[in-house]
Write a protein that holds these residues in place. Sequence first.
Motif, mmCIF file in Angstrom:
data_model
loop_
_atom_site.group_PDB
_atom_site.id
_atom_site.type_symbol
_atom_site.label_atom_id
_atom_site.label_comp_id
_atom_site.label_asym_id
_atom_site.label_seq_id
_atom_site.Cartn_x
_atom_site.Cartn_y
_atom_site.Cartn_z
ATOM 1 N N GLN A 1 1.666 0.348 1.829
ATOM 2 C CA GLN A 1 0.515 0.191 0.890
ATOM 3 C C GLN A 1 0.056 1.201 0.247
ATOM 4 O O GLN A 1 -0.191 1.316 -0.925
ATOM 5 N N GLU A 2 -0.025 2.317 0.956
ATOM 6 C CA GLU A 2 -0.711 3.649 0.243
ATOM 7 C C GLU A 2 0.361 4.251 -0.717
ATOM 8 O O GLU A 2 -0.076 4.676 -1.714
ATOM 9 N N SER B 1 0.480 2.245 -3.721
ATOM 10 C CA SER B 1 -0.936 2.267 -4.280
ATOM 11 C C SER B 1 -0.600 2.729 -5.683
ATOM 12 O O SER B 1 -0.108 3.859 -6.153
#
Length: 281
Positions: A81-82, A85
């Motif tokens: 997810q990071e 992002s």
Amino acid sequence: MFKVPNPFDELVKKTTSEMLTAENWELIMEVCDRVGTDSERARQCFEVINERMLHRNANVVLYTVTLVQSLLENCGQSVKQEVSSRAFTTTLTRVLNDKSVHEKVKSRILGSIQQWAFDFRQDPTLSLMEETYTKLRAQRFVFPPPQKPEKISTASDVERQKEEDDLQLALALSLSTDGAGAVKQSYQTPAAIRSEITRKQTVASTTGLARRTTRATSGASAAAPEPKRKVQVKALFDFAATESGELGFFKGDVIDVLDQKYRDWWKGELRGKHGIFPANF
């Protein structure tokens, strides 16, 4: 108010230090262990990673990309997810558009983006990486070609391996044991060794045939397997075949996928032609 110190600041900077002469895997794995699968720790870690990606030293950026890849391989969805992002993809684009950044760094980042876009393609929550990849291709950034599958062993390779196996067997046969079980060196004639090799191979072949026959017999009563579902993909970009065995196509072509055993290159069929093609096109 005082800014709360980031618990990863010192460790990440140490792991990607410009004083290093090579990746420090002990420190890299320490970062991975501390992040784990916790989303908050992943967010804190990537705050520092974003800063390190903008460092003026090329080695610092390369070490940081290595750290990101290791986090992806060891820390699961929170890190994915990071990486996908808005903050991190913006940082990547910023580095690629900086004319002062070394070409080796840009090539490494482009290769990583390409691989991440391919790895994340099945997860809609990570679609921003594929969007970034598509935009960069539209801006004429040159991505490195995917790694081609390893060469399939030829008949000569198989024969060489067989000769090596025969040699190892001959060496093993030249040792025998006495009555007390101790190993002693003994001499055998070439004819005797060849005869024993032939006998061993015949036994192995007969045993293998018996096993295959047993499996075939036991499987005969089982229900017939369902026909394999046809897999098709639509080309996102043009691909010009440059070598024999490659399958060229244009954007929008629908390709029948015949084999997906390799990660970066698949085998397919289009308009009666067969060949391999890059899976991320």
